[in-house]
Design a protein around this motif. Structure first.
Motif, PDB file in Angstrom:
ATOM      1  N   THR A 156     -18.585  63.651  40.310  1.00  0.00           N
ATOM      2  CA  THR A 156     -17.889  63.373  39.053  1.00  0.00           C
ATOM      3  C   THR A 156     -17.533  61.903  38.979  1.00  0.00           C
ATOM      4  OG1 THR A 156     -16.957  65.608  38.965  1.00  0.00           O
ATOM      5  CG2 THR A 156     -15.880  63.925  37.629  1.00  0.00           C
TER       6      THR A 156
ATOM      7  N   GLU B 279     -25.091  65.477  37.685  1.00  0.00           N
ATOM      8  CA  GLU B 279     -25.975  66.305  38.495  1.00  0.00           C
ATOM      9  C   GLU B 279     -27.108  65.446  39.045  1.00  0.00           C
ATOM     10  OE1 GLU B 279     -27.373  69.561  36.151  1.00  0.00           O
ATOM     11  OE2 GLU B 279     -25.384  69.975  35.314  1.00  0.00           O
TER      12      GLU B 279
ATOM     13  N   PRO C 237     -19.055  65.264  34.661  1.00  0.00           N
ATOM     14  CA  PRO C 237     -19.904  65.829  35.712  1.00  0.00           C
ATOM     15  C   PRO C 237     -21.279  65.171  35.737  1.00  0.00           C
ATOM     16  CG  PRO C 237     -19.712  67.361  33.873  1.00  0.00           C
ATOM     17  CD  PRO C 237     -18.755  66.239  33.595  1.00  0.00           C
TER      18      PRO C 237
ATOM     19  N   THR D 127     -23.994  67.524  42.996  1.00  0.00           N
ATOM     20  CA  THR D 127     -23.100  67.111  41.915  1.00  0.00           C
ATOM     21  C   THR D 127     -22.052  66.117  42.412  1.00  0.00           C
ATOM     22  OG1 THR D 127     -21.565  68.949  42.299  1.00  0.00           O
ATOM     23  CG2 THR D 127     -23.350  69.323  40.722  1.00  0.00           C
TER      24      THR D 127
ATOM     25  N   ARG E  74     -22.093  64.826  30.020  1.00  0.00           N
ATOM     26  CA  ARG E  74     -22.760  65.226  31.270  1.00  0.00           C
ATOM     27  C   ARG E  74     -23.894  64.242  31.502  1.00  0.00           C
ATOM     28  NH1 ARG E  74     -27.109  68.795  32.693  1.00  0.00           N
ATOM     29  NH2 ARG E  74     -27.537  69.167  30.485  1.00  0.00           N
TER      30      ARG E  74
END
Length: 602
Positions: free
Chosen positions: A203, A210, A208, A201, A246
């Motif tokens: 940011t 992944e 966020p 992960t 996300r």
């Protein structure tokens, strides 16, 4: 999670309906179950349920192509054992009515359940794959949709193979490998990685990110996440906002691999697993990250008018892939440069290399880049031995046009604005304000608005025509001179690519305008002798002894018959450009140079 405009407009529409109409419109619901009980056989098992429709018949359709990859791939060829039942398990009569549609005679049943198997053994970014190590799903190749119900919300339940504990996807999870989607477009546009992959992960812009890593590779996870973060931050800077809650990268580290495919809030990347160990390989992967990530804006939201809502049953034609893919190609290496991974000279070498690639492609003089975009469906993914002579890549040519357009904007605004401002304007105007795709003339108008210059000649000659640009008239704005190192060369042009098979030298391709082309050498000819000597794997040593003005006598076997060709050896007209700084650049040239090539990370 940001949703497509179609879904947003649907919600606004529903707001004006009566409560009874809303209840009726939302009565139907989709539910999919995906299982893989024997992954070594490469079969996914799918159940697609439609409840609340109560129709005489339901047509279940599988798309024929995957958005972002412009080729009809006929995914239905991998479907087996289609069967339909009602809620009680009673088998309903069904028949296949065309190549990708199964009609279920549901007799107004409250629930219709379609079951089928999907053979998945093509590991690319645009298809689906299943083996004993993992499963990968691209929605359009696996999930059928019931005709007329593509806008209904639904649920996907994934049942991983025993011992597999991870599922990565851009869809919203409700727990226990269960995911919800607002419409079929989102289900189709949310690939899944299933298995025991690693998940890392980072940011960016408070969002966020992944990274689902399948397969081993010679990367340092911590360093790679930091570097991917830098590249994605540069992409966000171009447009000024990140329109997702996300984001997911699915990365396949393979023995051999390369390429990517963009999705609304995710992407799939494939790379050779040991590619991270060299500077060129590592930066190449970061450029792939930048390219697919930039699609988050350019094509997934800012899109040509025909690219959404999608027609999954046939080609969706546009002559603007040179913008969607080519301008994105312009940004991929530039974002890596801005993130501080590429030196100024290395980046300029990349730019010059792209121009070399375009100008040394004979098809560049034949096919306009707008036509290349439109004909992607029948040409780009179906290359033949003559493709290089008849076609140009909308990726590479579009990227080169991006360099020129950037110079036009920067010079026209005295270095105050760049192509970034054009893309930002287009995104805000057509995605955010108007909620629709754009036309070629609207992109042209945006360029003229930002640059203050007419783009009539540019589009006539370089987009819809095949005229060669005067590159130096553009790059002079940044105080750069493009030098053709080959200009005074007397290197001969041979122009035939060959391969040795079972001791035979076989012609694989012949470049338009080369000695071999003008002399009549054909693809599939076996070259037996050159200037009286038999040739084999040493053919290059014979070719290298040829001089401009010679006539080469070549004996070939063509369809079993020996023929002698007299091939005039011509001068190689290919270019090899490199950049040089002009002496004593003006203040404006220096300003544009600095702004274009500035980095934001040390």
């Amino acid at each position: 999670m940001s949703q497509p405009k179609r879904f947003s407009l649907s919600l606004l529409f529903f707001a004006f309906l009566s409560l009874s109409h809303v209840a009726a419109a939302l009565a139907a619901e989709l539910r999919y179950t995906l299982s893989m009980p024997a992954p070594h056989t490469h079969y996914f098992q799918v159940e697609a349920e439609l409840s609340g429709a109560k129709k005489n018949y339901i047509d279940f359709t599988l798309p024929v192509w995957a958005p972002g990859s412009y080729l009809v791939r006929e995914f239905a060829k991998n479907i087996e054992g289609f069967e339909a039942t009602d809620k009680a398990g009673k088998v309903l009569r069904s028949e296949k009515i065309d190549k990708n549609t199964w009609r279920v005679y549901s007799n107004k049943a409250d629930l219709v359940r379609a079951k089928y198997a999907v053979y998945a053994y093509e590991l690319s970014v645009r298809t689906s794959f299943l083996d004993s190590s993992h499963g990968y799903v691209n929605g359009t190749s696996v999930f059928m949709y019931p005709e007329g119900y593509q806008d209904e919300n639904g649920t996907l339940v994934v049942k991983p193979y025993q011992g597999w504990g991870k599922v990565s996807t851009g869809m919203k999870s409700t727990g226990d490998f269960t995911y919800v989607f607002p419409n079929y477009d989102i289900l189709a546009d949310s690939p899944l990685e299933i298995g025991n992959h690693e998940v890392y992960t980072f940011t960016t812009a408070g969002v966020p990110h992944e990274v689902a890593m399948y397969g081993e590779g010679n990367f340092n996870p911590k360093q790679l996440m930091e570097d991917m973060q830098k590249v994605t931050e540069e992409a966000v800077r171009v447009i000024g906002e990140l329109p997702v809650e996300r984001y997911l990268f699915i990365v396949h580290n393979l023995y051999r691999g390369g390429g990517g495919l963009e999705h609304l809030n995710s992407t799939t990347l494939q790379t050779s697993r040991w590619n991270y160990g060299t500077e060129a390989g590592y930066n190449g992967f970061l450029a792939l990250v930048a390219h697919e990530y930039f699609h988050l804006w350019n094509v997934k939201r800012l899109r040509p008018l025909p690219l959404g809502p999608f027609d999954y049953n046939q080609e969706n034609y546009t002559d603007l892939l040179w913008v969607s893919e080519g301008i994105t190609s312009y940004y991929d290496d530039l974002l890596v440069r801005r993130a501080g991974f590429t030196s100024t000279q290395r980046y300029l070498d990349v730019v010059a290399g792209s121009i070399n690639s375009v100008e040394n492609t004979p098809g560049n003089k034949v096919q306009p880049v707008a036509e290349s975009s439109f004909d992607a469906w029948i040409k780009y993914y179906r290359r033949s031995e003559n493709s290089n002579n008849a076609e140009v890549s909308y990726y590479t040519k579009g990227g080169v046009l991006g360099y020129l357009l950037n110079m036009e904007v920067m010079e026209g605004t005295n270095g105050e604005k760049s192509l970034d401002d054009v893309m930002r304007y287009m995104y805000n105007r057509y995605y955010k304000q108007l909620g629709r795709g754009f036309k070629e003339e609207e992109f042209k108008e945006a360029l003229e608005k930002i640059s203050g210059r007419s783009m009539d000649a540019f589009f006539r000659y370089y987009v819809n025509g095949t005229k060669t640009p005067d590159y130096n008239s553009y790059f002079d704005a940044a105080g750069l001179l493009l030098i053709n190192v080959n200009e005074n060369s007397s290197t001969p042009s041979w122009g035939a690519a060959t391969a040795v098979s079972d001791g035979k030298v076989l012609v694989r391709s012949v470049n338009r305008g080369s000695s071999a082309y003008e002399g009549g050498l054909n693809v599939n000819d076996e070259i037996v002798a050159l200037n009286g000597y038999r040739v084999g794997s040493d053919i290059d040593s014979f070719v290298n002894r040829l001089n401009v003005g010679d006539t080469a006598e070549v004996v070939v076997a063509r369809e079993g018959r020996l023929e002698t060709l007299k091939i005039p050896i011509l001068k190689d007209e290919s270019v090899r450009f490199r950049f040089e700084r002009v002496p004593n650049p003006s203040n404006l040239q220096q300003k544009i140079f600095n702004k274009w090539l500035a980095t934001n990370n040390s």
